[in-house]
Design a protein around this motif. Sequence first.
Motif, PDB file in Angstrom:
ATOM      1  N   TYR A 228     -16.548  -2.834 -21.013  1.00 48.90           N
ATOM      2  CA  TYR A 228     -17.093  -3.535 -19.859  1.00 48.90           C
ATOM      3  C   TYR A 228     -17.839  -2.559 -18.953  1.00 48.90           C
ATOM      4  O   TYR A 228     -17.692  -1.340 -19.059  1.00 48.90           O
ATOM      5  N   LEU A 229     -18.612  -3.129 -18.032  1.00 51.44           N
ATOM      6  CA  LEU A 229     -19.324  -2.272 -17.088  1.00 51.44           C
ATOM      7  C   LEU A 229     -18.359  -1.487 -16.219  1.00 51.44           C
ATOM      8  O   LEU A 229     -18.610  -0.341 -15.866  1.00 51.44           O
ATOM      9  N   ASP A 230     -17.238  -2.126 -15.836  1.00 48.35           N
ATOM     10  CA  ASP A 230     -16.198  -1.445 -15.070  1.00 48.35           C
ATOM     11  C   ASP A 230     -14.919  -1.387 -15.900  1.00 48.35           C
ATOM     12  O   ASP A 230     -14.788  -2.057 -16.913  1.00 48.35           O
ATOM     13  N   THR A 231     -13.979  -0.600 -15.434  1.00 48.18           N
ATOM     14  CA  THR A 231     -12.808  -0.288 -16.258  1.00 48.18           C
ATOM     15  C   THR A 231     -11.627  -1.229 -16.046  1.00 48.18           C
ATOM     16  O   THR A 231     -10.661  -1.175 -16.791  1.00 48.18           O
ATOM     17  N   GLY A 232     -11.686  -2.066 -14.999  1.00 45.54           N
ATOM     18  CA  GLY A 232     -10.547  -2.907 -14.639  1.00 45.54           C
ATOM     19  C   GLY A 232      -9.742  -2.357 -13.489  1.00 45.54           C
ATOM     20  O   GLY A 232      -8.823  -3.007 -12.999  1.00 45.54           O
ATOM     21  N   LEU A 233     -10.087  -1.146 -13.023  1.00 39.06           N
ATOM     22  CA  LEU A 233      -9.346  -0.508 -11.936  1.00 39.06           C
ATOM     23  C   LEU A 233     -10.327   0.289 -11.075  1.00 39.06           C
ATOM     24  O   LEU A 233     -10.889   1.291 -11.530  1.00 39.06           O
ATOM     25  N   PHE A 234     -10.549  -0.170  -9.834  1.00 39.03           N
ATOM     26  CA  PHE A 234     -11.418   0.567  -8.920  1.00 39.03           C
ATOM     27  C   PHE A 234     -10.623   1.708  -8.297  1.00 39.03           C
ATOM     28  O   PHE A 234      -9.744   1.496  -7.458  1.00 39.03           O
ATOM     29  N   LEU A 235     -10.928   2.943  -8.688  1.00 44.30           N
ATOM     30  CA  LEU A 235     -10.135   4.092  -8.275  1.00 44.30           C
ATOM     31  C   LEU A 235     -10.187   4.320  -6.768  1.00 44.30           C
ATOM     32  O   LEU A 235      -9.203   4.743  -6.154  1.00 44.30           O
ATOM     33  N   ASP A 236     -11.334   4.043  -6.144  1.00 44.77           N
ATOM     34  CA  ASP A 236     -11.453   4.330  -4.712  1.00 44.77           C
ATOM     35  C   ASP A 236     -10.579   3.411  -3.860  1.00 44.77           C
ATOM     36  O   ASP A 236     -10.285   3.719  -2.700  1.00 44.77           O
ATOM     37  N   HIS A 237     -10.122   2.283  -4.402  1.00 47.42           N
ATOM     38  CA  HIS A 237      -9.280   1.346  -3.646  1.00 47.42           C
ATOM     39  C   HIS A 237      -7.781   1.633  -3.806  1.00 47.42           C
ATOM     40  O   HIS A 237      -6.952   0.833  -3.378  1.00 47.42           O
ATOM     41  N   ARG A 238      -7.456   2.755  -4.379  1.00 47.29           N
ATOM     42  CA  ARG A 238      -6.043   3.095  -4.569  1.00 47.29           C
ATOM     43  C   ARG A 238      -5.252   3.061  -3.253  1.00 47.29           C
ATOM     44  O   ARG A 238      -4.178   2.438  -3.181  1.00 47.29           O
ATOM     45  N   PRO A 239      -5.752   3.677  -2.164  1.00 51.03           N
ATOM     46  CA  PRO A 239      -4.997   3.623  -0.902  1.00 51.03           C
ATOM     47  C   PRO A 239      -4.857   2.195  -0.351  1.00 51.03           C
ATOM     48  O   PRO A 239      -3.836   1.868   0.275  1.00 51.03           O
ATOM     49  N   VAL A 240      -5.867   1.356  -0.570  1.00 51.74           N
ATOM     50  CA  VAL A 240      -5.789  -0.031  -0.096  1.00 51.74           C
ATOM     51  C   VAL A 240      -4.695  -0.780  -0.857  1.00 51.74           C
ATOM     52  O   VAL A 240      -3.899  -1.525  -0.267  1.00 51.74           O
ATOM     53  N   ARG A 241      -4.670  -0.571  -2.175  1.00 50.43           N
ATOM     54  CA  ARG A 241      -3.618  -1.217  -2.969  1.00 50.43           C
ATOM     55  C   ARG A 241      -2.235  -0.736  -2.541  1.00 50.43           C
ATOM     56  O   ARG A 241      -1.273  -1.512  -2.487  1.00 50.43           O
ATOM     57  N   ARG A 242      -2.124   0.561  -2.245  1.00 48.44           N
ATOM     58  CA  ARG A 242      -0.843   1.112  -1.799  1.00 48.44           C
ATOM     59  C   ARG A 242      -0.422   0.474  -0.469  1.00 48.44           C
ATOM     60  O   ARG A 242       0.746   0.131  -0.273  1.00 48.44           O
ATOM     61  N   ARG A 243      -1.387   0.283   0.445  1.00 48.66           N
ATOM     62  CA  ARG A 243      -1.069  -0.346   1.734  1.00 48.66           C
ATOM     63  C   ARG A 243      -0.642  -1.800   1.532  1.00 48.66           C
ATOM     64  O   ARG A 243       0.315  -2.271   2.162  1.00 48.66           O
ATOM     65  N   ILE A 244      -1.339  -2.520   0.666  1.00 46.00           N
ATOM     66  CA  ILE A 244      -0.957  -3.912   0.378  1.00 46.00           C
ATOM     67  C   ILE A 244       0.470  -3.962  -0.168  1.00 46.00           C
ATOM     68  O   ILE A 244       1.276  -4.814   0.225  1.00 46.00           O
ATOM     69  N   GLN A 245       0.792  -3.043  -1.050  1.00 41.20           N
ATOM     70  CA  GLN A 245       2.130  -3.012  -1.639  1.00 41.20           C
ATOM     71  C   GLN A 245       3.192  -2.777  -0.560  1.00 41.20           C
ATOM     72  O   GLN A 245       4.268  -3.389  -0.588  1.00 41.20           O
ATOM     73  N   SER A 246       2.864  -1.937   0.421  1.00 40.09           N
ATOM     74  CA  SER A 246       3.841  -1.625   1.471  1.00 40.09           C
ATOM     75  C   SER A 246       4.005  -2.759   2.480  1.00 40.09           C
ATOM     76  O   SER A 246       5.027  -2.846   3.168  1.00 40.09           O
TER      77      SER A 246
ATOM     78  N   GLY B 208       5.532  -5.129  -4.694  1.00 41.64           N
ATOM     79  CA  GLY B 208       6.008  -4.819  -3.342  1.00 41.64           C
ATOM     80  C   GLY B 208       6.900  -5.891  -2.744  1.00 41.64           C
ATOM     81  O   GLY B 208       7.355  -5.740  -1.601  1.00 41.64           O
ATOM     82  N   GLY B 209       7.124  -6.977  -3.461  1.00 44.37           N
ATOM     83  CA  GLY B 209       8.071  -7.992  -2.997  1.00 44.37           C
ATOM     84  C   GLY B 209       7.446  -9.224  -2.378  1.00 44.37           C
ATOM     85  O   GLY B 209       8.119  -9.965  -1.641  1.00 44.37           O
ATOM     86  N   ALA B 210       6.182  -9.525  -2.655  1.00 40.70           N
ATOM     87  CA  ALA B 210       5.546 -10.722  -2.119  1.00 40.70           C
ATOM     88  C   ALA B 210       6.259 -11.978  -2.624  1.00 40.70           C
ATOM     89  O   ALA B 210       6.690 -12.033  -3.780  1.00 40.70           O
ATOM     90  N   LEU B 211       6.388 -12.980  -1.728  1.00 40.19           N
ATOM     91  CA  LEU B 211       6.967 -14.261  -2.149  1.00 40.19           C
ATOM     92  C   LEU B 211       6.072 -14.939  -3.184  1.00 40.19           C
ATOM     93  O   LEU B 211       6.563 -15.558  -4.134  1.00 40.19           O
ATOM     94  N   SER B 212       4.757 -14.848  -2.965  1.00 38.42           N
ATOM     95  CA  SER B 212       3.799 -15.449  -3.896  1.00 38.42           C
ATOM     96  C   SER B 212       2.473 -14.718  -3.780  1.00 38.42           C
ATOM     97  O   SER B 212       2.191 -14.063  -2.768  1.00 38.42           O
ATOM     98  N   THR B 213       1.665 -14.826  -4.840  1.00 35.16           N
ATOM     99  CA  THR B 213       0.289 -14.334  -4.784  1.00 35.16           C
ATOM    100  C   THR B 213      -0.630 -15.406  -5.360  1.00 35.16           C
ATOM    101  O   THR B 213      -0.264 -16.122  -6.292  1.00 35.16           O
ATOM    102  N   THR B 214      -1.813 -15.506  -4.778  1.00 33.25           N
ATOM    103  CA  THR B 214      -2.865 -16.385  -5.297  1.00 33.25           C
ATOM    104  C   THR B 214      -4.117 -15.532  -5.456  1.00 33.25           C
ATOM    105  O   THR B 214      -4.558 -14.885  -4.508  1.00 33.25           O
ATOM    106  N   SER B 215      -4.670 -15.533  -6.661  1.00 31.77           N
ATOM    107  CA  SER B 215      -5.817 -14.671  -6.972  1.00 31.77           C
ATOM    108  C   SER B 215      -6.976 -15.545  -7.425  1.00 31.77           C
ATOM    109  O   SER B 215      -6.834 -16.345  -8.351  1.00 31.77           O
ATOM    110  N   VAL B 216      -8.123 -15.389  -6.764  1.00 28.61           N
ATOM    111  CA  VAL B 216      -9.275 -16.257  -7.010  1.00 28.61           C
ATOM    112  C   VAL B 216     -10.468 -15.424  -7.481  1.00 28.61           C
ATOM    113  O   VAL B 216     -10.811 -14.416  -6.868  1.00 28.61           O
ATOM    114  N   ASP B 217     -11.104 -15.878  -8.563  1.00 23.48           N
ATOM    115  CA  ASP B 217     -12.299 -15.220  -9.079  1.00 23.48           C
ATOM    116  C   ASP B 217     -13.047 -16.210  -9.973  1.00 23.48           C
ATOM    117  O   ASP B 217     -12.456 -17.164 -10.479  1.00 23.48           O
TER     118      ASP B 217
END
Length: 722
Positions: free
Chosen positions: A538-556, A580-589
């Motif tokens: 694919y054009l991208d790998t499935g993981l945006f490396l620069d958003h690692r800190p954002v994902r970590r914050r979401i997890q916390s 990180g313990g979310a009650l639910s997640t909804t993902s839209v794309d």
Amino acid sequence: MATEIQNSSPNTYFVTCPKGMEQLLADELVGLGSEQVKMTVAGVSCQGDKALGYRICLWSRLGSRVLLRLVETPVTTADSMYDAVQTIDWLERLRPSGTFSVDFNGRSDEIRNTHFGALKVKDAIVDQIRTATGQRPEIDKQQPELRVNVHLSRGSVSVSLDLSGDSLHRRGYRAKTGEAPMKENLAAAVLLRAGWPQSDMTELLDPMCGSATLLTEAAMMSLDIAPGLYRQRFGFMRWPDFDRQLWQVLQDEAQQRAEQGRAGCQVRLYGSDQDAQVIAAARENIRRAKLDSVIELQVCELSQVQCPPGVEKGLLVTNPPYGERLGETDQLMFLYQQLGQVLRAQFAGWRAAVLTADPMLCKVMGLKSHKDYQLFNGALESRLFLFEVYAARPESETADLAQAQKPALSETAQMLANRLQKNLKNMRRWLKQDGIECYRLYDADIPEYAVAVDIYADQVLVQEYQAPASIDQVKAFNRLSEAMAVVAVVLEKKPEQIILKQRKRQQGAEQYQRHNETGHFFEVMEHGCRLRVNLHDYLDTGLFLDHRPVRRRIQSLAAGKDFLNLFCYTATASVHAAVGGALSTTSVDMSATYLEWARANLDLNSQSHVQHQLVREDCMKWLKRQPGPAYDLIFMDPPTFSNSKRMDGVLDVQRDHVELIEDAMRLLRPQGLLIFSNNYRRFKMDYDALSQYQIQDISALTLDPDFKRSPRIHTCFEIRKA
């Protein structure tokens, strides 16, 4: 008055061919006994008897169609063309209830499209036969008894009959083809220009043989097998004046010559391809041509191709992939570079012939051609380069030279090696402390090496930034080649662990398009989350490396909350929220491909399908339909621009971000948080239009050490209700 040439001797023939092959075809026609041979663009005219027409159909390796000229005369109007066609006695050519087709090309002031011209010719033929017999022939475009060819040019019309039926390049032996197959008459032209066959050359090899067209044509030429011998049908066979006895004599002669050629066979031909399915199809074609005993095929990567044992000289001939058939120019350059390396290492003393539509690619082979020819592969202009691969140096001299040249890195390449080592040293403590195995090691730190180097566990992704058109492509490739070599040495990686891609701006649905069908998925870890990545397909790998800190914050922040992920891509942020313990997640794309990938990511982390929903829809439309507050934490990372066919309109993040944020904030519960980010480097938040919200720019806080040199790689904001 029309000049009429009926079935008298000599007949006038016009043999068509691809451009660039006219001289070869003229020589071939002389060899077949033609007289008055004259070349023009994409064809050769000649004269001879009926036997010559049959012989050309049976023996021409280069021609496409053989046309018997009936009339050639000046015309000024559509009616005068109609009259010219009626000067021919069509009942001598066609049964009253027979079938025919008209191939018309050219134009005049009155006849401005081919459909009208063909219709006028058809009317002239049908009217004549119907007036004479009361019956009318029918049009059949697929398998007509008679193909009428009409050419209108410069106030003159020529009317001919097509002896060949299907194009002569259809030999009858090829049942299966690979991608972008080479036509048989082009293969024959390549071989003739390369000097095949010659009495002092008995070995031929094609290291990227595809459906084995070059090999099959070479074998038929060496064994004196008529290219039309395996065909079941020619156009002239359904004509009223078909001379079956004459045709049988010519076939018997061709069969006898083929048997003699097989009995005295001195040649050996070898082919290889990396694709086992392609080789299987090639073997079937060779079996149909009855050449199994002459041609040897194997599945083999180009880098592993070797000279046949005991063979000192021969011809290596090939038509490597080019253009869009394989992919980016740089990847093709590596292929051609490898071809040059294989030639020098394995085929000293041989000749080589390489056909390509991109002459620039041959410049990286490291060999100088002594001759080249222009040929056309359909409408695609191509070039055939001929090389003499000079004999290798004596072994002792080669060893001394190799020892003397051992420090091969240029000064700038050594600078790149030093920078990679320095970056590794600076990051080592951070990587170990945070348990990070996916990160950016290098990002065009040195201008001469405009690549990004990303580490994904034990694999390396090298992404070349698209160079300006003004940059010499060969020089740019040489630098890229150096960079790949340095990466392999510094990181101690094998070639199969290093993947190369070219980075360029994505438009519309390009972000969702697959490059290959190889399925190179593997698993990586990030902050306790298991994630699937794919560096090849694919054009991208499935993981945006620069958003690692954002994902970590979401997890916390996610524990006990309902989380919404808009423009979710492969839903890695949803995985972090779930872990990180979310009650639910909804993902839209919008992308079914990426939502399937998202489901796999959630499954890897044992997350319930009930708790964690995936929605395939345009995020902008989906937001408008939601009734009200339902989420405590929302993450939205829209593309800079999208005009996907799945959308009603066009998304422009700078223009549309106010509307997107307002629609998302409407779904937040009290005390909820929206994290909004995007990668548009000139993005400016419209604080005035969004003055009712508390907005904090946290971009600087969302850059880990591996992206500190690229502070504009994304912007990120936390937005709360006032």
